[in-house]
Each structure stands twice: as structure tokens, then as C-alpha cells.
Design an enzyme around this catalytic site. Structure first.
Site, PDB file in Angstrom:
ATOM      1  N   GLU A 219     -53.592 -10.138   9.021  1.00  0.00           N
ATOM      2  CA  GLU A 219     -54.666 -10.723   8.231  1.00  0.00           C
ATOM      3  C   GLU A 219     -55.336  -9.666   7.361  1.00  0.00           C
ATOM      4  O   GLU A 219     -55.739  -8.602   7.867  1.00  0.00           O
ATOM      5  CB  GLU A 219     -55.740 -11.338   9.133  1.00  0.00           C
ATOM      6  CG  GLU A 219     -55.312 -12.558   9.899  1.00  0.00           C
ATOM      7  CD  GLU A 219     -56.471 -13.159  10.690  1.00  0.00           C
ATOM      8  OE1 GLU A 219     -56.284 -14.253  11.244  1.00  0.00           O
ATOM      9  OE2 GLU A 219     -57.552 -12.537  10.761  1.00  0.00           O
ATOM     10  N   CYS A 220     -55.482  -9.951   6.095  1.00  0.00           N
ATOM     11  CA  CYS A 220     -56.301  -9.173   5.169  1.00  0.00           C
ATOM     12  C   CYS A 220     -55.973  -7.677   5.232  1.00  0.00           C
ATOM     13  O   CYS A 220     -55.003  -7.226   4.642  1.00  0.00           O
ATOM     14  CB  CYS A 220     -57.778  -9.443   5.439  1.00  0.00           C
ATOM     15  SG  CYS A 220     -58.846  -9.079   4.016  1.00  0.00           S
ATOM     16  N   GLY A 221     -56.762  -6.885   5.960  1.00  0.00           N
ATOM     17  CA  GLY A 221     -56.471  -5.461   6.057  1.00  0.00           C
ATOM     18  C   GLY A 221     -55.099  -5.194   6.636  1.00  0.00           C
ATOM     19  O   GLY A 221     -54.387  -4.270   6.203  1.00  0.00           O
TER      20      GLY A 221
ATOM     21  N   GLY B   8     -51.152 -12.349   5.158  1.00  0.00           N
ATOM     22  CA  GLY B   8     -51.887 -12.734   3.957  1.00  0.00           C
ATOM     23  C   GLY B   8     -53.352 -12.382   4.087  1.00  0.00           C
ATOM     24  O   GLY B   8     -53.809 -11.884   5.125  1.00  0.00           O
TER      25      GLY B   8
ATOM     26  N   LEU C   3     -52.587  -5.696   3.925  1.00  0.00           N
ATOM     27  CA  LEU C   3     -52.536  -4.549   3.018  1.00  0.00           C
ATOM     28  C   LEU C   3     -51.743  -3.390   3.629  1.00  0.00           C
ATOM     29  O   LEU C   3     -51.015  -2.680   2.931  1.00  0.00           O
ATOM     30  CB  LEU C   3     -53.944  -4.089   2.671  1.00  0.00           C
ATOM     31  CG  LEU C   3     -54.753  -5.013   1.751  1.00  0.00           C
ATOM     32  CD1 LEU C   3     -56.196  -4.524   1.638  1.00  0.00           C
ATOM     33  CD2 LEU C   3     -54.114  -5.114   0.369  1.00  0.00           C
TER      34      LEU C   3
END
Length: 456
Positions: free
Chosen positions: A333-335, A431, A338
Site C-alpha cells: 500500500e502507498c509507501g 497501489g 513506491l
């Protein structure tokens, strides 16, 4: 029928009114008195609960009426507060601010109404005096269920307090429980996703102790406790999906360190309820994934602030890349999303190699991206469900990615805006959206079933 617990909700007219500061100060003051405490945060917030945890030494929960229905919300409050002498709920944004900016749906006021919790309105008096009385009156008269029962006046001169308290209580059916004077230095500091994390604030415990001492003198602590005891008993039933037979335990690695620490307490608990044995590790400090794990979760956080450290740990990057390529089920998720990219730009604009599982590049933007609640609908089968399944989620990020994926369709709960998002590759789902598992428990069940099919 489940008995209630003494509880209050600390709300405000707007963000930046001092909710978190005052909540932490009151928690510390009550803790010093020997009370057993439970704390909660309205809405999809990770950082404010970290400050509650810094005070209490226990995890803080979230109460979110977008993610869950009324009964589940009440049950989560009861379950996490059943052994407490007092539960303190911190609001989010302004008291009535909800979906789309024009609705009270999923607002602090809705949580107060759903849980029958008396609310205390924190009013930032900086730059005003008697106008505070008009503001309080407007907030109280606007509310249909009349949960606002008290007021705390923040950033107020002691010389103005007695007169302003008298005026408010004479014109509005609420009690003024005290004031907070203007502090000499800021208690909390901010960055792009909100407040800095507790461990980054110098002498936090000393500041908390000093703040608790001030509030003990200027706020009616006993009066607030009496108000909390007036909260009616809660009626809530244990969600039926928790009554299912516990399945075989499965070991799941969970990234948790300075870079990855955005986790809802109730998400971790639900994973354990469904049979996960959580094994925490650090992508910054450890050299490889934990042994004998059958799943991997990479949560959100601030990887952009630690892009160099993450990049320099080549053995961990290789360990994660190899495990996912060999079929280890993974949610990112998110971080975490990335971190799986080929490169990630840090806060100074320099790009660093990352895990390289996905063919994309994380980069900084100049503004908040895709902020707020969304409903996600799967365009294909994934590790958490089937095509067509829907999940409530939330986004909040300044960094973006060159390849955001098309496995889900995200739609705002108000208006017509929608967009493709998330990358699904067999055993991997990654994502920017953050999931709250109680919004669709099947996502946990399906992911852990996939993990059970893996033999470490």
C-alpha cells in the site's frame, strides 16, 4: 447487549484547532492520575494515533463510518475500550466535515451520533474573543442529535476566560470546561502528510508532561470525567464473520520501521483473528525477509524520507524481489507500492534504486494527490478477491508513480470522478489506496488463503 464505557469525543470547528495537542495532554494528565485509558481517532488517520500510543504505551484505534456500518463501528469501540476507565475519541477535521465537502457523512459528528458519545468542542480563540460564543452557538444549533455537550477554549488569554465562559453558558446549553493558554513554543510539528511522527519530536515526553500540568490547572478534568460517565450503554453485536472457525496459522511478514509504519491497529488484529502469525521486520535495518513466511505486507509510511537507506540495503531489496518473483503473496500500500518501484525520488529530488519488482518510478509532486475516500471495484481477479468485488479505501499522498496500474477502478463516493489504479500480478497487489479490512473482511480471508497455498 454490551455495557458501555465512560467516553468523550474531542472535536473542533476546523483542522488546526489543537485537537491532537489537547487530546494528548488530557490523556497524559489522566494517565498520571492512574486511570486506565483507551483512545481512538475518527477517520482514516495513521499519525495522530501514534501520538496517543506515545502517551499511553498502547495502540490507538480508528473509528470510521465510511469504512464500516453503525453496528461494526460500535462493536469496535466497545471491544477496544472494554477494560478502560475512560475512552477518549479524537475527531477529524471540522466537526461536520464529511464526504465531498458538502456532507456530514463519515464526519466526526456522525461518529459521535453512531456511538452516542458526548462531544466537547475545542474552539481556537486566536484572533477572536466574543466571536467564540457565536461560533459555539452556531455549531450547537446546527446539530440535530445534540451531541455537543461541552467546550474547551484554546489559545485564550486567562484574563478573558471568566467573562467568555459566562457568556457562552448563558446563551448556549453547553458547559465550558476550561481553556488552554497560548504556549510559548509549538508542541507538534508538521510535514507533507501531516504531523511529524512522535519519535522525531525532541523531548516529546517532557513536553507531554508539561502540557498535562498546564491542562490540570486550566481545564476541569473532573468535570470532563463526569460528562464521560453520562454516556449511555452501548448496544452492539460481534460481527458474524468473526465467529468463523479459525484456520491453520500462517506466517506473514509485515514491514515496520521508520519508513513503513502506517497500519491500522484493527487491520493487524483482523489478520490475527483469521489466523495470521505476524512477523515484523525492517526493510531498512534487516538484511533479508524473515524465515519461513508465506506472505508479505508492505504498508504505507515515509519511504521517500528514507529512499537512500532503503536503496543501500541491497540484500533486502534482492530478498524481497526474489521472494515475490518466486510467488510469495504480497500486498503493498502507498509507501510499500513506491518501494517496489525501480526508483524512488527522495524529498530533495534525487532518485534511488528500490526493490525493482515493478516497472515504474516514484516521484514527488507539488501538491496532494487523489486525497480522500474512494470505492475500489476490481477489474480482474486478484489476491484479495474476484473481478467485480468492491472495497472502501482511502488515498493521501504527495508522491506519484509513472505506472499506477489498471486492475481496479477507483470512484469518489460523491460526484462522478473515477480513475484506474493498482497493479495486480498473480500473487501481488500493489497501489496507492489504503484498505481498512473491516470494510470488506473477505479481502483478509482471500489473501491468507492464498498465503496458505504457499510452502515456505
Amino acid at each position: 447487549m454490551m455495557e458501555g464505557t465512560p467516553r468523550i469525543l474531542l472535536a473542533a470547528a476546523s483542522s488546526g484547532s489543537g485537537k491532537t495537542m489537547i487530546t494528548c495532554g488530557l490523556l497524559e494528565a489522566w494517565k498520571q492520575r492512574g486511570l486506565r485509558l483507551a483512545s481512538f481517532k475518527c477517520g482514516p488517520d495513521y499519525i495522530d494515533p501514534m501520538f496517543h500510543r506515545s502517551v499511553l504505551g498502547i495502540e490507538s484505534g480508528n473509528l470510521d463510518s465510511f469504512f464500516t456500518d453503525r453496528e461494526t463501528l460500535r462493536w469496535l469501540l466497545y471491544r477496544n475500550a472494554e477494560n478502560a476507565d475512560l475512552s477518549v475519541i479524537e475527531g477529524v477535521m471540522g466537526y461536520y466535515d464529511g464526504l465531498g465537502g458538502i456532507s456530514a457523512r463519515a464526519s466526526t459528528s456522525e461518529v459521535a451520533a453512531c456511538t452516542d458519545t458526548p462531544a466537547v468542542l475545542i474552539v481556537n480563540c486566536r484572533g477572536m474573543s466574543l466571536s467564540a460564543a457565536a461560533l459555539v452557538r452556531g455549531f450547537v444549533e446546527y446539530e440535530k442529535k445534540k451531541q455537543i455537550r461541552g467546550v474547551i477554549l484554546n489559545q485564550l488569554s486567562p484574563m478573558l476566560y471568566a467573562g467568555l465562559k459566562k457568556e457562552i453558558e448563558a446563551s448556549v446549553p453547553v458547559r465550558v470546561f476550561g481553556y488552554v493558554p497560548r504556549l510559548r513554543e509549538p508542541f507538534l510539528e508538521s510535514r507533507h502528510l501531516g504531523l511529524k511522527q512522535p519519535e522525531e519530536i525532541r523531548a516529546l515526553q517532557e513536553k507531554l508532561s508539561d502540557l498535562a500540568g498546564i491542562l490540570s490547572e486550566t481545564v476541569d478534568m473532573d468535570g470532563l470525567l463526569e460528562l464521560a460517565k453520562e454516556a449511555p450503554a452501548l448496544e452492539a453485536e460481534r460481527p458474524p464473520f468473526l465467529a468463523e472457525e479459525r484456520k491453520t496459522e500462517v506466517r506473514v511478514a509485515v514491514a515496520r520501521d521508520e519508513a513503513f509504519n502506517f497500519y491500522y491497529r484493527d487491520n493487524l488484529k483482523l489478520l490475527e483473528e483469521f489466523g495470521a502469525k505476524l512477523v515484523f521486520f525492517s526493510p531498512i535495518h534487516d538484511r533479508r525477509l524473515p524465515d519461513s513466511v508465506s506472505g508479505l505486507i508492505l504498508g504505507g509510511g515515509y519511504p521517500e524520507l528514507y529512499a537512500a537507506e532503503l536503496s543501500e540495503n541491497e540484500s533486502m531489496r534482492s530478498s524481497i524481489r526474489r521472494a515475490i518473483e518466486e510467488g510469495l503473496p504480497c500486498l503493498a500500500e502507498c509507501g510499500g507500492f513506491l518501494y517496489l518501484q525501480e526508483t524512488l525520488e527522495d524529498e530533495h529530488g534525487k532518485s534511488w534504486p528500490q526493490a525493482g519488482v515493478l516497472e515504474g518510478h516514484g516521484f514527488r509532486t507539488e501538491k496532494l494527490r487523489r486525497f480522500g475516500y474512494v470505492t475500489l471495484t476490481a477489474e480482474e481477479d486478484t489476491v484479495i478477491g474476484k473481478a467485480g468485488d468492491a472495497f472502501p479505501a482511502h488515498e493521501f499522498h504527495y508522491w506519484d508513480c509513472t505506472e499506477n496500474g489498471t486492475s481496479f477502478q477507483a470512484k469518489k463516493p460523491s460526484g462522478k470522478r473515477k480513475w484506474p489504479c493498482m497493479v495486480s500480478r498473480g500473487n501481488l497487489l500493489a497501489g496507492f489506496p489504503h484498505f481498512y479490512y473491516y470494510g470488506n473482511p473477505d479481502c483478509v480471508r482471500n489473501f491468507l488463503d492464498r498465503c496458505r497455498s504457499v510452502r515456505p
